[in-house]
Design a protein around this motif. Structure first.
Motif, PDB file in Angstrom:
ATOM      1  N   TYR A 198      -6.005  20.909  55.107  1.00 37.75           N
ATOM      2  CA  TYR A 198      -7.433  20.759  54.812  1.00 37.75           C
ATOM      3  C   TYR A 198      -7.541  20.939  53.306  1.00 37.75           C
ATOM      4  CZ  TYR A 198     -12.518  21.509  55.244  1.00 37.75           C
ATOM      5  OH  TYR A 198     -13.879  21.416  55.146  1.00 37.75           O
ATOM      6  N   VAL A 199      -7.779  19.848  52.559  1.00 32.14           N
ATOM      7  CA  VAL A 199      -7.675  19.860  51.104  1.00 32.14           C
ATOM      8  C   VAL A 199      -9.060  19.694  50.481  1.00 32.14           C
ATOM      9  CG1 VAL A 199      -6.555  18.822  49.088  1.00 32.14           C
ATOM     10  CG2 VAL A 199      -5.382  18.846  51.296  1.00 32.14           C
ATOM     11  N   ILE A 200      -9.357  20.530  49.494  1.00 35.91           N
ATOM     12  CA  ILE A 200     -10.617  20.461  48.759  1.00 35.91           C
ATOM     13  C   ILE A 200     -10.295  20.209  47.287  1.00 35.91           C
ATOM     14  CG2 ILE A 200     -12.680  21.706  48.031  1.00 35.91           C
ATOM     15  CD1 ILE A 200     -12.569  23.278  50.618  1.00 35.91           C
ATOM     16  N   HIS A 201     -10.935  19.190  46.700  1.00 39.86           N
ATOM     17  CA  HIS A 201     -10.767  18.875  45.285  1.00 39.86           C
ATOM     18  C   HIS A 201     -12.073  19.154  44.533  1.00 39.86           C
ATOM     19  CE1 HIS A 201      -7.489  16.351  46.980  1.00 39.86           C
ATOM     20  NE2 HIS A 201      -6.868  16.662  45.847  1.00 39.86           N
ATOM     21  N   VAL A 202     -11.937  19.484  43.256  1.00 39.24           N
ATOM     22  CA  VAL A 202     -13.094  19.607  42.372  1.00 39.24           C
ATOM     23  C   VAL A 202     -12.767  18.865  41.083  1.00 39.24           C
ATOM     24  CG1 VAL A 202     -12.258  21.897  41.649  1.00 39.24           C
ATOM     25  CG2 VAL A 202     -14.581  21.189  41.070  1.00 39.24           C
ATOM     26  N   ASP A 203     -13.528  17.800  40.829  1.00 39.15           N
ATOM     27  CA  ASP A 203     -13.320  16.953  39.652  1.00 39.15           C
ATOM     28  C   ASP A 203     -11.862  16.538  39.482  1.00 39.15           C
ATOM     29  OD1 ASP A 203     -15.812  16.459  38.738  1.00 39.15           O
ATOM     30  OD2 ASP A 203     -15.824  17.966  37.159  1.00 39.15           O
ATOM     31  N   ILE A 258     -17.449  19.213  45.045  1.00 46.50           N
ATOM     32  CA  ILE A 258     -16.163  19.127  45.734  1.00 46.50           C
ATOM     33  C   ILE A 258     -16.097  17.879  46.593  1.00 46.50           C
ATOM     34  CG2 ILE A 258     -15.849  21.629  45.793  1.00 46.50           C
ATOM     35  CD1 ILE A 258     -16.685  21.539  48.763  1.00 46.50           C
ATOM     36  N   THR A 259     -14.875  17.490  46.911  1.00 46.01           N
ATOM     37  CA  THR A 259     -14.615  16.475  47.928  1.00 46.01           C
ATOM     38  C   THR A 259     -13.598  17.051  48.898  1.00 46.01           C
ATOM     39  OG1 THR A 259     -12.883  15.469  46.560  1.00 46.01           O
ATOM     40  CG2 THR A 259     -15.098  14.528  46.409  1.00 46.01           C
ATOM     41  N   VAL A 260     -13.722  16.674  50.168  1.00 46.60           N
ATOM     42  CA  VAL A 260     -12.848  17.203  51.215  1.00 46.60           C
ATOM     43  C   VAL A 260     -11.945  16.093  51.709  1.00 46.60           C
ATOM     44  CG1 VAL A 260     -12.753  18.324  53.467  1.00 46.60           C
ATOM     45  CG2 VAL A 260     -14.597  18.886  51.876  1.00 46.60           C
ATOM     46  N   ASP A 261     -10.653  16.397  51.821  1.00 46.19           N
ATOM     47  CA  ASP A 261      -9.659  15.428  52.277  1.00 46.19           C
ATOM     48  C   ASP A 261      -8.864  16.061  53.415  1.00 46.19           C
ATOM     49  OD1 ASP A 261      -7.788  13.487  52.619  1.00 46.19           O
ATOM     50  OD2 ASP A 261      -6.641  13.942  50.814  1.00 46.19           O
ATOM     51  N   LYS A 262      -9.032  15.521  54.627  1.00 50.06           N
ATOM     52  CA  LYS A 262      -8.288  16.013  55.795  1.00 50.06           C
ATOM     53  C   LYS A 262      -7.070  15.127  55.999  1.00 50.06           C
ATOM     54  CE  LYS A 262     -12.561  17.701  57.895  1.00 50.06           C
ATOM     55  NZ  LYS A 262     -13.470  17.628  59.041  1.00 50.06           N
ATOM     56  N   ARG A 263      -6.018  15.427  55.240  1.00 47.65           N
ATOM     57  CA  ARG A 263      -4.821  14.580  55.284  1.00 47.65           C
ATOM     58  C   ARG A 263      -4.175  14.589  56.662  1.00 47.65           C
ATOM     59  NH1 ARG A 263      -1.923  16.508  49.622  1.00 47.65           N
ATOM     60  NH2 ARG A 263      -3.600  15.865  48.230  1.00 47.65           N
TER      61      ARG A 263
END
Length: 625
Positions: A234-239, A223-228
């Motif tokens: 609080y956004v979490i991406h996977v691939d 995962i990657t975490v993006d705190k826009r």
């Protein structure tokens, strides 16, 4: 300025130092709590009494109003957290691979007396012994006994590999459920955090819980975490796919019937598309189940199918000591009981496919003979088809080698009589069946008139499996062929029961046309024993010895890679965690020192209030007008 402003100033100091002492105590209480980040009270000077405008009193400078608590903050390095999340998914990946590859190595059991390789060597030795004593009943008994032992070893290795795949499948289901549960908890925390921040507070403990869950999630999937927006999203991406956004999330589901052997695939619940994971525990589990372990099972199936086919092909031409001929040494279970291999693949009641495993040409070839032909052979491959060119100066052995090195899912060899054999391998794509020749075409005349495999050249004479009666495209001189086997030959291969009923049915020689078997004829036993070092194309391996050497080497290298990569990731994470602990961890001595410092400040504030109280008492009660 109020007469009582001094007491108000002292009160603020008492509250500030009291809050500082309580925060330090909170840190000490959570010194052993997983994921806890130490907190610090941010103190600031209270705004002065007068502002710089025309209404201010004519006093020398601004009058200070003491101290106040601005905020209570976590001591956290977000850049360091991002690095830890990125490395944790790699740790989860290699930790899982290391565990399961070790189990896979144990299944191969090399080197050991119980390994398949050792049992097969003993099987070849028994045929060599029979070639020396072709009339011996005890030599035949040795062939049967060692054959049974070999079959048991192959079954055991297959069950071991398939058992690991079953374990992996169970772990995939469990981890998928765990991922969904963690994302549910994160979204619930996101909602609470937004509410607390809307009131102007810092939800430090809630954010600690969220960060801890995020780190646990990164161990399971990459995962990657993006705190826009620090206050809202609080956004979490996977691939590249969004998994969590604030208070909303996507879930994963298990969809059956997508992968080989009926295992469930992990798909996105809202779209049904297969989810992709390049790291984390789940990525490793899926890669092992559908990649490494599937490949090892396919390799074992290929070895078994090639072995059974070659031994039976020779033994079938031989004659046993009891005069019986035409018998297979091993039982072959065809995918379908149809000599043409016709099969109804889409289930509509009509034949639409042809399942053929092996085609042997009608003509005898010399491997050292130049073919004097030019053209191109087109064969099925993992990515569609692949073209194999041939030239007039090529020898037959050159064309055979070029086919085997082309990456096609068809291999070729010359049998003991010199005829060209084309055999299907396992398929790299789960959409295609194993051991099925899917396409074969020749723009020239090598496979047609020269080898006697196909009847016509070009696309109009091509063999294609996606139609019934595809064998009509084969040479009219009736090349031999065999129907594809049922799935996983390594799991069902057995010795022909007729051999067990009468060991004299095992053939050592070949009878004459009149049925006479000369004493001492050992041609069958010698031919079978010579398979051991003959280039027969066991998948990508030239010989059976090559297959076993490559299988053991492959497993060993995978184990070494997993172990070293895990050690590297543990060392990297150890340094990162140590650096984070130096910033965010609770130091008991430091907190105790802070408590003493704040206690002195508190006592001083109390003394200040007492002094102001005494001053006011003097002014109010003791001065006489």
């Amino acid at each position: 300025m109020s007469t009582f402003s001094g007491i108000e100033m002292g009160k603020r100091s008492l509250f500030a130092h009291s809050q500082s002492i309580q925060t330090a105590g909170h840190n000490l209480s959570n010194s052993s709590t997983e994921g806890y980040t130490r907190q610090r009270v941010q103190l600031k000077a209270t705004d002065p009494l007068y502002r710089p405008d025309l209404s201010r009193a004519e006093t020398p400078g601004q009058i200070g109003q003491g101290v106040s608590v601005e905020s209570i903050n976590r001591l956290r390095d977000e850049l360091l957290d991002t690095r830890i999340v990125a490395q944790t998914n790699q740790k989860g990946y290699w930790e899982t691979r290391d565990s399961y590859v070790l189990q896979m190595e144990q299944v191969f059991n090399e080197p050991a007396d119980q390994s398949v390789r050792t049992r097969m060597d003993q099987f070849w030795d028994s045929w060599q012994e029979l070639s020396l004593y072709p009339d011996s009943r005890s030599a035949r008994q040795a062939v049967l006994s060692r054959g049974e032992t070999l079959v048991d070893s192959i079954h055991q290795q297959y069950r071991g590999l398939q058992g690991i795949r079953d374990m992996l499948n169970g772990d995939i289901e469990a981890v998928t459920t765990q991922v969904n549960d963690i994302t549910r908890q994160i979204t619930a925390l996101n909602e609470e955090i937004v509410k607390v921040k809307a009131m102007g507070d810092n939800p430090n403990d809630l954010m600690d819980s969220r960060d801890l869950l995020t780190e646990k999630l990164s161990n399971l999937i990459n995962i990657t975490v993006d705190k826009r927006d620090v206050d809202e999203e609080y956004v979490i991406h996977v691939d590249g796919q969004e998994l969590v956004q604030g208070r909303s999330r996507r879930v994963f589901e298990l969809k059956s019937g997508v992968t080989n052997d009926g295992y469930a695939a992990v798909v996105w619940g809202d779209s049904g598309e297969t989810a992709s994971f390049s790291g984390g525990k789940l990525g490793a589990l899926i890669g092992l189940r559908d990649g490494d372990l599937r490949e090892e099972v396919q390799n074992l199936d290929t070895m078994t199918m090639t072995f059974v086919d070659l031994v039976n092909d020779i033994h079938r031409d031989g004659t046993g000591a009891n005069g019986k001929t035409g018998l297979d040494f091993f039982t072959e279970q065809d995918f379908i009981n149809n000599v043409a291999g016709n099969y109804d693949r889409d289930g509509d009641g009509a034949y639409d496919s042809s399942y053929i495993y092996r085609i042997t040409g009608a003509n005898v070839l010399n491997p050292r003979e130049q073919i004097g032909l030019s053209g191109s052979i087109r064969l099925s491959s993992s990515s569609g088809t692949v073209d194999v060119p041939y030239f007039p100066t090529d020898m037959v052995a050159d064309v055979v080698r070029r086919i085997n090195d082309s990456g096609a899912e068809v291999v070729s060899s010359l049998d003991d009589s010199g005829r060209l054999v084309m055999k299907a391998t396992t398929s790299s794509s789960p959409d295609n069946p194993d051991f099925v020749i899917r396409y074969m075409e020749d723009s020239g005349h090598f496979l047609t008139g020269y080898a006697g495999v196909l009847d016509q050249r070009g696309a109009e004479g091509a063999y294609s499996w996606d139609r019934a009666d595809a064998v009509d495209a084969l040479s009219q001189r009736n090349p031999s062929r065999s129907v594809s086997p049922i799935a996983h030959p390594a799991g069902w291969m057995e010795i022909n029961p007729l051999m067990k009923q009468d060991v004299q049915s095992i053939a050592a020689g070949i009878a004459e046309s009149d049925g006479t078997l000369h004493p001492g004829d050992n041609r069958v036993a010698l031919a079978i024993s010579s398979i051991r070092n003959t280039p027969v194309m066991v998948g990508d391996s030239r010989t059976f010895d090559d297959y076993f050497a490559e299988a053991v080497t492959r497993a060993g290298l995978k184990g070494e890679q997993a172990s070293r990569s895990l050690d590297t990731q543990l060392a990297i994470l150890g340094e990162l965690h140590g650096l984070r602990d130096s910033i965010s961890g609770v130091n008991v001595d430091e907190e105790l020192a802070d408590i003493i410092k704040f206690q002195h400040g508190y006592n001083a504030a109390a003394k200040f209030i007492t002094t102001i109280d005494e001053m006011l008492d003097t002014v109010i009660n003791r001065l006489k007008v």
